[in-house]
Design a protein around this motif. Structure first.
Motif, PDB file in Angstrom:
ATOM      1  N   VAL A   1       0.814  -1.223   0.000  1.00 50.83           N
ATOM      2  CA  VAL A   1       0.000   0.000   0.000  1.00 50.83           C
ATOM      3  C   VAL A   1       0.844   1.269   0.000  1.00 50.83           C
ATOM      4  CG1 VAL A   1      -1.623   1.348   1.388  1.00 50.83           C
ATOM      5  CG2 VAL A   1      -2.009  -1.066   1.060  1.00 50.83           C
TER       6      VAL A   1
ATOM      7  N   LEU B   1      -0.368   3.683  -3.119  1.00 51.81           N
ATOM      8  CA  LEU B   1      -1.011   4.992  -2.951  1.00 51.81           C
ATOM      9  C   LEU B   1      -0.249   6.100  -3.695  1.00 51.81           C
ATOM     10  CD1 LEU B   1      -2.160   4.764   0.793  1.00 51.81           C
ATOM     11  CD2 LEU B   1      -3.558   4.442  -1.242  1.00 51.81           C
TER      12      LEU B   1
ATOM     13  N   ILE C   1      -8.778   2.051  -3.834  1.00 56.98           N
ATOM     14  CA  ILE C   1      -7.936   0.944  -3.375  1.00 56.98           C
ATOM     15  C   ILE C   1      -8.642   0.321  -2.173  1.00 56.98           C
ATOM     16  CG2 ILE C   1      -5.537   0.310  -2.842  1.00 56.98           C
ATOM     17  CD1 ILE C   1      -5.643   2.448  -5.069  1.00 56.98           C
TER      18      ILE C   1
ATOM     19  N   VAL D   1      -7.072  -1.545   2.503  1.00 55.66           N
ATOM     20  CA  VAL D   1      -5.976  -0.681   2.975  1.00 55.66           C
ATOM     21  C   VAL D   1      -5.904  -0.792   4.507  1.00 55.66           C
ATOM     22  CG1 VAL D   1      -5.188   1.713   3.172  1.00 55.66           C
ATOM     23  CG2 VAL D   1      -6.284   0.915   1.058  1.00 55.66           C
TER      24      VAL D   1
ATOM     25  N   VAL E   1       0.383   4.503   6.605  1.00 55.42           N
ATOM     26  CA  VAL E   1      -0.579   4.822   5.547  1.00 55.42           C
ATOM     27  C   VAL E   1      -1.175   6.217   5.792  1.00 55.42           C
ATOM     28  CG1 VAL E   1      -2.793   4.149   4.523  1.00 55.42           C
ATOM     29  CG2 VAL E   1      -1.068   2.411   4.998  1.00 55.42           C
TER      30      VAL E   1
ATOM     31  N   ILE F   1      -1.129   9.303   3.038  1.00 52.62           N
ATOM     32  CA  ILE F   1      -2.343  10.010   2.602  1.00 52.62           C
ATOM     33  C   ILE F   1      -2.218  11.497   2.908  1.00 52.62           C
ATOM     34  CG2 ILE F   1      -4.830  10.251   3.090  1.00 52.62           C
ATOM     35  CD1 ILE F   1      -4.983   7.236   2.954  1.00 52.62           C
TER      36      ILE F   1
ATOM     37  N   LEU G   1      -0.153  12.916   0.158  1.00 52.94           N
ATOM     38  CA  LEU G   1      -0.944  13.025  -1.080  1.00 52.94           C
ATOM     39  C   LEU G   1      -1.859  14.250  -1.014  1.00 52.94           C
ATOM     40  CD1 LEU G   1      -1.869   9.265  -1.665  1.00 52.94           C
ATOM     41  CD2 LEU G   1      -0.681  10.731  -3.313  1.00 52.94           C
TER      42      LEU G   1
ATOM     43  N   CYS H   1      -8.371  12.746  -1.324  1.00 52.30           N
ATOM     44  CA  CYS H   1      -8.339  11.364  -0.818  1.00 52.30           C
ATOM     45  C   CYS H   1      -9.494  11.166   0.150  1.00 52.30           C
ATOM     46  CB  CYS H   1      -7.052  11.090  -0.047  1.00 52.30           C
ATOM     47  SG  CYS H   1      -5.561  11.420  -0.975  1.00 52.30           S
TER      48      CYS H   1
ATOM     49  N   TRP I   1     -11.073   8.256   2.722  1.00 53.03           N
ATOM     50  CA  TRP I   1     -10.779   6.955   3.339  1.00 53.03           C
ATOM     51  C   TRP I   1     -12.016   6.517   4.115  1.00 53.03           C
ATOM     52  CZ3 TRP I   1      -5.620   5.964   6.448  1.00 53.03           C
ATOM     53  CH2 TRP I   1      -5.520   4.599   6.740  1.00 53.03           C
TER      54      TRP I   1
ATOM     55  N   VAL J   1      -9.714   3.403   0.095  1.00 47.49           N
ATOM     56  CA  VAL J   1      -9.227   4.767  -0.117  1.00 47.49           C
ATOM     57  C   VAL J   1      -9.441   5.134  -1.584  1.00 47.49           C
ATOM     58  CG1 VAL J   1      -7.194   6.260  -0.136  1.00 47.49           C
ATOM     59  CG2 VAL J   1      -7.491   4.611   1.705  1.00 47.49           C
TER      60      VAL J   1
ATOM     61  N   ILE K   1      -8.609   7.931  -4.440  1.00 44.77           N
ATOM     62  CA  ILE K   1      -7.657   9.017  -4.700  1.00 44.77           C
ATOM     63  C   ILE K   1      -7.971   9.644  -6.045  1.00 44.77           C
ATOM     64  CG2 ILE K   1      -5.217   9.618  -5.035  1.00 44.77           C
ATOM     65  CD1 ILE K   1      -4.558   7.146  -3.380  1.00 44.77           C
TER      66      ILE K   1
END
Ligand code: EPZ
Length: 424
Positions: free
Chosen positions: A25, A29, A41, A44, A50, A54, A57, A64, A66, A71, A73
């Motif tokens: 992951v 990501l 995804i 996760v 993680v 995120i 990102l 994003c 979650w 998740v 994106i």
């Protein structure tokens, strides 16, 4: 930080469900930055590494979401190739932003991950790969700067060492390079294959992942717009298998790909641990007729015995009959938990990269500190197998890679409680 308080000597019993692979992951990501359309995804794991990815990102401009273990994106709003936020240096897997940003923009500026408790963690093979794809690459003053003004060009790349990170990183960057890239002496870990499958589902053309040679035919762009399920975490699975054996319990580790754990199951069988493998489960139990016995292990790249299960295995080998040895074949410094294990009653001598373990030890509860993620898991296993009370400090390391660790252990009958130690 937090600590676990554990009362040991309770055999683990029941079923435990394994989450998605953390090390897949943390690459998948960032790789979603290459997608022209939003990707979802699934599977996760809710681990702190993680969360950091995120966060990075989002700072780059990606949207994003979650929800539960999924998740989504949307990388379309991202318009910068600079990821130099402080948080990024806290995470080893942040190097995947170099490959992903380079693939998307032909440029990347990313804070370098620092060293860690496993010893020096060079990234020269990543940099060599990017250079051979035509990027001017420097790594100074805590950051990597890579620039390919004319775009990346496919090339033949031979890695000097087998590296999971370099294989995945260069594979990500090469997806949009012009022409054919051939990477040789690649890592073959299941998460290398998983990242390749994800990239192919998004529109890349990668062949050979899981073998020594990966070929990537560059495409102009990756369409994305897909839903992808991450493979189960074989290290989380292996950790619970070893914990079951160490506590003399009976545990079925569910939702896994047993083939990814072949090196561990082979060793456990050699040691007289009961192992029953089904399609997506492995049951671990104690055999009535024979005691667990010593063995020799050398960690090495997949399909060899994984370094990420070495500390947990050292704990188990302290409990079985006979003298064992574990040779660490990947990291230069991965025995830092040994002093604490010895304080709990183990008898382990480390000479350079070899640990000699005298077995049949009676472990007793103690106060110990996690020096890193997997060593933390090994100390928890030791506490579960010990007589009396243990306190395991610095469990933020464990939170980097194990989701709901203590909840899963409690469901199996462990007496383990998380305590906030900030007031101490
Ligand atoms: C990944 O680290 C994992 N981390 C590690 O898991 C794991 O221990 C390791 O692979 C080996 O399986 C992630 O996936 C985020 P490498 P990585 O590049 O990719 C040398 C955990 O507990 N090397 O395969 O950074 C290096 O020094 C973590 O989940 C170079 O010399 O490891 C090491 O000796 C800890 N130059 C060997 O290769 C390079 O450019 C393997 O490292 C890169 C690596």
């Amino acid at each position: 930080m937090g600590k676990f308080v554990i009362y040991g000597e309770k055999p683990l019993k029941g079923n435990v469900s394994i989450g998605g692979s953390k090390n897949a992951v943390v690459a998948i990501l960032p790789a979603a930055l290459l997608a022209e359309n939003p990707c979802t995804i699934d599977n996760v794991p809710d681990v702190s590494d993680v969360h950091i990815i995120i966060d990075i990102l989002r700072k780059l401009g990606a949207i994003c979401e979650w929800k539960n273990d999924s998740v989504t994106i949307d990388a379309r709003p991202v318009n910068t190739y600079v990821a130099t936020d402080n948080n990024i240096g806290a995470l080893r897997g942040s190097y995947y932003f170099v490959g992903a940003l380079l693939g998307r923009f032909g440029r990347a500026e990313v804070s370098l991950p620092g060293g860690c408790n496993l010893g020096a963690r060079p990234i020269d093979q990543h940099l060599k790969g990017f250079k051979q794809l035509g990027a001017d690459t420097t790594a100074d003053y805590g950051k990597v700067v890579a620039n390919a003004p004319d775009g990346l060009m496919g090339n033949k790349i031979f890695f000097d060492v087998v590296s999971v990170g370099a294989t995945i990183n260069v594979m990500i960057a090469a997806c949009t390079a012009e022409g054919l890239t051939q990477i040789e002496n690649c890592a073959k870990e299941p998460h290398v294959v998983d990242v390749a499958n994800f990239l192919n589902a998004m529109g890349a053309n990668i062949k050979g992942a899981g073998t020594d040679v990966i070929k990537i035919r560059g495409v102009r762009a990756l369409k994305g717009g897909i839903r992808y399920t991450v493979i189960p975490d074989q290290i989380e699975a292996g950790t619970f298998m070893i914990a079951a054996a160490a506590t003399g319990g009976e545990v079925t580790v569910c939702n896994i790909i047993p083939r990814h754990l072949d090196s561990l199951t082979a060793k456990l069988k050699e040691m007289n641990v009961g192992v029953e493998t089904e399609e997506d489960n492995i049951k671990i139990y104690s055999k009535d007729d024979s005691r667990m016995c010593a063995t020799k292990i050398k960690t090495m790249p997949y399909p060899g015995f994984p370094t990420d299960l070495q500390p947990q295995m050292t704990t188990l080998l302290s409990l079985v009959d006979g003298e064992s040895t574990i040779t660490e074949g990947v990291w230069e410094s991965r025995f830092q938990y040994v002093d604490d294990l010895n304080r709990m009653g183990a008898s382990i001598n480390v000479n350079n990269k070899v640990a000699m373990i005298s077995g049949n030890r009676k472990l007793r509860g103690a106060t110990v500190r996690c020096p890193d993620l997997r060593a933390g898991a090994a100390l928890v296993i030791a506490a579960l197998a010990s007589e009396g009370r243990s306190e395991v400090y610095d469990i933020n390391y464990i939170d980097r890679g194990y989701a709901d660790f203590e909840k899963k252990l409690r469901n199996l009958g462990a007496d383990i409680t998380r305590v906030d130690d900030r007031a101490e």
